[in-house]
Motif scaffolding. Structure first.
Motif, mmCIF file in Angstrom:
data_model
loop_
_atom_site.group_PDB
_atom_site.id
_atom_site.type_symbol
_atom_site.label_atom_id
_atom_site.label_comp_id
_atom_site.label_asym_id
_atom_site.label_seq_id
_atom_site.Cartn_x
_atom_site.Cartn_y
_atom_site.Cartn_z
ATOM 1 N N ILE A 115 32.789 17.744 49.409
ATOM 2 C CA ILE A 115 32.755 17.304 47.884
ATOM 3 C C ILE A 115 31.295 16.967 47.452
ATOM 4 O O ILE A 115 31.309 17.474 46.225
ATOM 5 N N GLU A 116 30.567 16.588 48.328
ATOM 6 C CA GLU A 116 29.047 16.514 47.443
ATOM 7 C C GLU A 116 28.426 17.731 47.249
ATOM 8 O O GLU A 116 27.898 17.816 45.997
ATOM 9 N N LEU A 117 28.653 18.657 48.031
ATOM 10 C CA LEU A 117 28.125 20.091 47.688
ATOM 11 C C LEU A 117 29.049 20.684 46.586
ATOM 12 O O LEU A 117 28.191 21.178 45.699
ATOM 13 N N GLN A 118 30.200 20.474 46.477
ATOM 14 C CA GLN A 118 30.936 20.932 45.235
ATOM 15 C C GLN A 118 30.271 20.274 44.150
ATOM 16 O O GLN A 118 30.087 21.050 42.986
ATOM 17 N N THR A 119 30.298 19.056 44.060
ATOM 18 C CA THR A 119 29.889 18.390 42.982
ATOM 19 C C THR A 119 28.420 18.920 42.624
ATOM 20 O O THR A 119 28.099 19.085 41.381
ATOM 21 N N PHE A 120 27.430 19.109 43.452
ATOM 22 C CA PHE A 120 26.054 19.527 43.152
ATOM 23 C C PHE A 120 26.135 20.961 42.426
ATOM 24 O O PHE A 120 25.342 21.213 41.611
ATOM 25 N N LEU A 121 27.017 21.772 43.255
ATOM 26 C CA LEU A 121 27.235 23.115 42.615
ATOM 27 C C LEU A 121 27.671 23.135 41.265
ATOM 28 O O LEU A 121 27.313 24.067 40.389
ATOM 29 N N TYR A 122 28.600 22.356 40.789
ATOM 30 C CA TYR A 122 28.863 22.154 39.482
ATOM 31 C C TYR A 122 27.809 21.810 38.541
ATOM 32 O O TYR A 122 27.624 22.143 37.367
ATOM 33 N N GLU A 123 26.838 21.025 39.197
ATOM 34 C CA GLU A 123 25.596 20.680 38.368
ATOM 35 C C GLU A 123 24.348 21.734 38.080
ATOM 36 O O GLU A 123 23.586 22.056 37.150
ATOM 37 N N THR A 124 24.342 22.277 39.214
ATOM 38 C CA THR A 124 23.284 23.567 39.425
ATOM 39 C C THR A 124 23.847 24.904 38.778
ATOM 40 O O THR A 124 23.075 25.604 38.548
ATOM 41 N N GLY A 125 25.074 25.294 38.898
ATOM 42 C CA GLY A 125 25.485 26.516 38.742
ATOM 43 C C GLY A 125 25.723 27.075 40.314
ATOM 44 O O GLY A 125 25.148 26.425 41.349
ATOM 45 N N ASP A 126 25.962 28.448 40.285
ATOM 46 C CA ASP A 126 26.485 29.039 41.580
ATOM 47 C C ASP A 126 24.717 29.214 42.348
ATOM 48 O O ASP A 126 23.820 29.564 41.706
ATOM 49 N N LEU A 127 24.793 29.113 43.656
ATOM 50 C CA LEU A 127 23.754 29.163 44.516
ATOM 51 C C LEU A 127 23.904 30.343 45.446
ATOM 52 O O LEU A 127 25.065 30.458 46.325
ATOM 53 N N LEU A 128 22.869 31.291 45.649
ATOM 54 C CA LEU A 128 22.850 32.041 46.606
ATOM 55 C C LEU A 128 22.312 31.416 47.925
ATOM 56 O O LEU A 128 21.418 30.611 47.961
ATOM 57 N N VAL A 129 23.306 31.510 49.040
ATOM 58 C CA VAL A 129 22.878 30.692 50.187
ATOM 59 C C VAL A 129 22.873 31.935 51.467
ATOM 60 O O VAL A 129 23.830 32.562 51.672
ATOM 61 N N SER A 130 21.907 31.488 52.544
ATOM 62 C CA SER A 130 22.002 32.312 53.689
ATOM 63 C C SER A 130 21.748 30.951 54.767
ATOM 64 O O SER A 130 21.078 29.992 54.564
ATOM 65 N N SER A 131 22.008 31.340 56.235
ATOM 66 C CA SER A 131 22.165 30.201 57.096
ATOM 67 C C SER A 131 20.538 29.885 57.192
ATOM 68 O O SER A 131 19.814 30.850 57.129
ATOM 69 N N ALA A 132 20.250 28.882 57.583
ATOM 70 C CA ALA A 132 18.930 28.251 57.759
ATOM 71 C C ALA A 132 18.346 28.533 59.125
ATOM 72 O O ALA A 132 18.288 27.604 59.954
ATOM 73 N N ASN A 133 17.765 29.855 59.193
ATOM 74 C CA ASN A 133 17.358 30.383 60.318
ATOM 75 C C ASN A 133 16.926 31.704 60.261
ATOM 76 O O ASN A 133 16.878 32.353 58.989
ATOM 77 N N ILE A 149 11.901 24.908 62.497
ATOM 78 C CA ILE A 149 11.837 26.135 61.936
ATOM 79 C C ILE A 149 11.032 26.554 60.755
ATOM 80 O O ILE A 149 9.980 27.256 61.078
ATOM 81 N N PHE A 150 10.918 25.666 59.879
ATOM 82 C CA PHE A 150 10.178 26.170 58.570
ATOM 83 C C PHE A 150 9.386 24.807 58.045
ATOM 84 O O PHE A 150 8.333 25.230 57.140
ATOM 85 N N GLY A 151 8.835 24.009 59.133
ATOM 86 C CA GLY A 151 7.975 23.053 58.873
ATOM 87 C C GLY A 151 8.422 21.632 58.209
ATOM 88 O O GLY A 151 9.641 21.772 57.437
ATOM 89 N N LYS A 152 7.631 20.683 58.490
ATOM 90 C CA LYS A 152 8.257 19.195 57.992
ATOM 91 C C LYS A 152 8.279 19.078 56.428
ATOM 92 O O LYS A 152 8.757 18.273 55.913
ATOM 93 N N ASP A 153 7.276 19.939 55.653
ATOM 94 C CA ASP A 153 7.401 20.048 54.380
ATOM 95 C C ASP A 153 8.299 20.645 53.563
ATOM 96 O O ASP A 153 8.480 20.854 52.273
ATOM 97 N N PHE A 154 9.147 21.462 54.386
ATOM 98 C CA PHE A 154 9.998 22.373 53.702
ATOM 99 C C PHE A 154 11.184 21.279 53.088
ATOM 100 O O PHE A 154 11.850 20.294 53.752
ATOM 101 N N PRO A 155 11.595 21.570 51.824
ATOM 102 C CA PRO A 155 12.476 20.708 51.090
ATOM 103 C C PRO A 155 13.924 20.896 51.549
ATOM 104 O O PRO A 155 14.487 21.963 51.558
#
Length: 304
Positions: A115-133, A149-155
């Motif tokens: 539900i939180e991600l769906q709400t976020f997608l309504y606000e941002t529009g469609d997102l392209l996503v790939s697994s975080a690895n 994997i990507f460092g402590k500063d990765f958002p």
């Protein structure tokens, strides 16, 4: 580095790649309309451009909206949307031509059950996503794994709740003639077969992944191997010095939550080979999903 929704939206608008939790595993996300961000996502992952992108949607669009993205909509697609959206099912649809790679003929779409991600997608529009690895590696299922994997500063967007189950989505590929199960995940093959006409269904064949260590099924009650490590269950007693434990065999949810973390620990350890307790639970189709994923890693079908 954990960030809130407003910071995440600003970074996405500026063309950055961020990590975020989904209902399946953690993902890397960019705005779908930012071409440079798409290229940056490919570079970060080391991912071939020939693999389909997955677009996360806040809800199921109207057929007309999909027809602007796809050449056509097979009849089975509408039925599968009714059955499994929102949920852990990625659907690959035929496209006319890819911007990044003209040879890529399909792109993926999914509506997450989060539900939180769906709400976020309504606000941002469609997102392209790939697994975080990194491409070909096990997926990440926690903030800590993303940072490793990507460092402590990765958002990494933090919704303040944990709805990540720990297993990737099932991927279905649609054409005019058939539906192909490209990858099995949280939607079990047994459920797909129960609702789809098997005449037009292509099931996945068991493929062996190339691993850096040998992996075997074994009955730890009858045999004990020196020098390796055993993957077992936390509620079972093992007379092994080296073991890494999944959750209890009475909780499929607990085991799914730790499944990839345990595999990473085993493969990152100094122990070789890796042994898996062959006394595998059978009380749910999801146990069979996990077993089939382990069979892709093992050097033997059953035991030594």
């Amino acid at each position: 580095m954990r960030i809130g929704k407003e910071e995440a939206k600003k970074r996405l608008d500026s063309g950055e790649v961020i990590a975020l939790p989904t209902d399946t595993v953690f993902g890397l996300a960019v705005r779908a309309d930012k071409e440079n961000a798409r290229r940056r996502l490919l570079s970060i992952k080391g991912r071939p451009i020939s693999k389909p992108f997955v677009t996360l949607l806040p809800c199921r669009p109207k057929d007309g909206d999909f027809l602007r993205k796809s050449i056509y909509l097979p009849s089975a697609f509408r039925y599968c949307c009714d059955m499994w959206w929102p949920g852990p099912c990625t659907m690959l649809l035929p496209i006319s031509e890819s911007i990044e790679d003209p040879s890529r003929k399909f792109d993926g779409f999914r509506v997450p059950r989060h539900i939180e991600l769906q709400t976020f997608l309504y606000e941002t529009g469609d997102l392209l996503v790939s697994s975080a690895n990194l491409s070909g590696a096990f997926p990440s299922v926690s903030f800590e794994e993303v940072e490793n994997i990507f460092g402590k500063d990765f958002p990494c967007l933090d919704f303040g709740t944990n709805r990540t189950i720990g297993i990737e989505s099932t991927v279905l590929k649609f054409s005019s003639d058939f539906v192909e199960v490209v990858r099995e995940g949280l939607l079990p093959l047994e459920e797909i077969c129960s609702v789809c006409d098997e005449t037009f269904l292509k099931k996945p064949s068991l493929s062996k992944r190339k691993m850096c260590k040998k992996v075997f099924w074994i009955d730890p009650r009858k045999s004990k191997k020196e020098g390796g490590v055993l993957i077992g269950f936390s509620n079972r007693s093992y007379q092994w010095n080296n073991k890494i434990l999944l959750g209890s065999d009475s909780s499929i949810e607990g085991v799914m939550a730790t499944f990839y973390s345990v595999l990473k620990k085993a493969f990152d350890s100094s122990f070789n080979p890796i042994f898996i307790d062959m006394n595998w639970p059978t009380s749910s189709p999801l146990w069979e999903v996990l077993k089939r994923k382990l069979l892709e890693l093992t050097n033997n079908g059953s035991s030594l």
